[in-house]
Design an enzyme around this catalytic site. Structure first.
Site, mmCIF file in Angstrom:
data_model
loop_
_atom_site.group_PDB
_atom_site.id
_atom_site.type_symbol
_atom_site.label_atom_id
_atom_site.label_comp_id
_atom_site.label_asym_id
_atom_site.label_seq_id
_atom_site.Cartn_x
_atom_site.Cartn_y
_atom_site.Cartn_z
ATOM 1 C CG HIS A 13 146.756 63.039 14.755
ATOM 2 N ND1 HIS A 13 146.745 61.832 13.777
ATOM 3 C CD2 HIS A 13 147.883 62.433 15.422
ATOM 4 C CE1 HIS A 13 146.272 60.498 14.094
ATOM 5 N NE2 HIS A 13 147.011 60.824 15.815
ATOM 6 C CG ASP B 153 150.665 56.223 14.509
ATOM 7 O OD1 ASP B 153 151.674 56.622 14.801
ATOM 8 O OD2 ASP B 153 149.459 56.405 15.095
ATOM 9 C CG HIS C 246 145.494 57.389 16.574
ATOM 10 N ND1 HIS C 246 147.224 56.738 17.355
ATOM 11 C CD2 HIS C 246 145.282 56.686 17.681
ATOM 12 C CE1 HIS C 246 147.060 56.137 18.667
ATOM 13 N NE2 HIS C 246 145.818 56.444 19.457
ATOM 14 C CG ASP D 47 150.470 54.800 17.281
ATOM 15 O OD1 ASP D 47 151.347 54.046 16.923
ATOM 16 O OD2 ASP D 47 150.098 55.539 18.352
#
Length: 308
Positions: free
Chosen positions: A121, A158, A160, A242
């Protein structure tokens, strides 16, 4: 043999109590790998040279200068600096760089970087989402510049969207980026229309609750054919866990077997195009038991696929 790169100082990055990106994440990961036959190596801090390919000097100086002597400094809603954060972050980036060197020089076939904080990120000059340095993008640019290869693939599974990796590789025509992620979900980026100026970005948003079957179908329909078309010389993985059904931060409801399946298929692609060279870097995963089980499955596949 598979190489695992880690360092005890990755545990020195501490977030406030109750924060999902906790020290215990790495402890659980390392315990899950204890019984496996793996090569192991301690990470070393990245020098400025590979970092500056992704982040400007002013950004590095700003983050280093903000590290507190005690307690925490808050960088955004959920990203914090503690006294050990900058060392841990430079070690995580250094692990990714060293992993690229190892597979490109032939001392390892594939590598798992068991480090924290995560990186996907972190944008060019913006820390966010628990991340301060863009580890996988730093690794990709190191491969291109230090090893002279012409095609690097990055796959991010991931839950996200890897907005930071996308930002850092946005203008790099020699790197292709695929991200499967839940949408809608933080950070709100990652629409399929985001393809980059060179058409090198492929986002595959998946709806909440869609499960592992939808992920596998998207991999078969979009990601794996794209890798075949691109024919990379190195495959990098942003390995976030996740999307697991037990994870508290999202709702894609994958199983441990889905992560193992994805790793198998990505290893297939790596053996087809780049002599099995894979570098995988730990990203998210916030249910401790689910994280440990999924990482163990992921690394077990890497370990078994070092000979094809």
């Amino acid at each position: 043999m598979t190489l695992v790169i880690t360092h005890p100082d990755a545990l020195l990055h501490e977030n406030p109590p109750g924060h999902p990106e906790q020290v215990a994440r790495l402890r659980y990961v390392l315990e899950a790998l204890e019984g496996m036959t793996l090569d192991r190596e301690e990470a070393r801090e990245a020098s400025d040279e590979p970092l500056l390919r992704c982040h400007p000097q002013a950004y590095l100086d700003r983050i280093a200068g903000a590290v507190p002597e005690e307690g925490w400094v808050q960088l955004d809603a959920d990203t914090f600096l503690s006294p050990g954060t900058w060392r841990a972050a430079r070690l995580a980036a250094g692990a990714a760089v060293r992993a690229v060197d190892a597979v490109m020089e032939g001392s390892a076939r594939n590598v798992f970087c068991a480090m924290r904080p995560p990186g996907h990120h972190a944008e060019t000059a913006t820390p966010m989402g628990f991340c301060t340095l863009g580890n996988v993008a730093i690794a990709a640019k190191h491969a291109l510049e230090a090893h002279g290869i012409s095609r690097v693939a990055v796959v991010d599974f991931d839950v996200h969207h890897g907005n930071g990796t996308q930002d850092l590789l946005w203008d790099e025509p020699r790197a292709r980026f695929w991200s499967t992620h839940q949408m809608p979900l933080w950070p709100g980026t990652g629409d399929a229309s985001e393809t980059g100026p060179h058409g090198t970005v492929t986002n595959v948003p998946l709806p909440p609750g869609s499960g592992g079957a939808a992920f596998r179908a998207a991999m078969e329909r979009i990601v794996l054919p794209g890798i075949d078309e691109f024919a990379p010389e190195l495959l990098l993985i942003s390995a976030g866990f996740d999307a697991h059904h037990a994870d508290p931060l999202a709702q894609l409801a994958w199983t441990t077997e889905d992560f193992a399946w994805a790793t198998e298929r990505l290893c297939d692609a790596a053996w087809t195009h780049c002599a099995g060279r894979v570098v995988s870097c730990l990203e998210g995963g916030y249910d401790l038991d689910a994280l440990a089980n999924a990482v163990a499955a992921h690394v077990d596949v890497l370990r078994r696929r070092t000979d094809g």
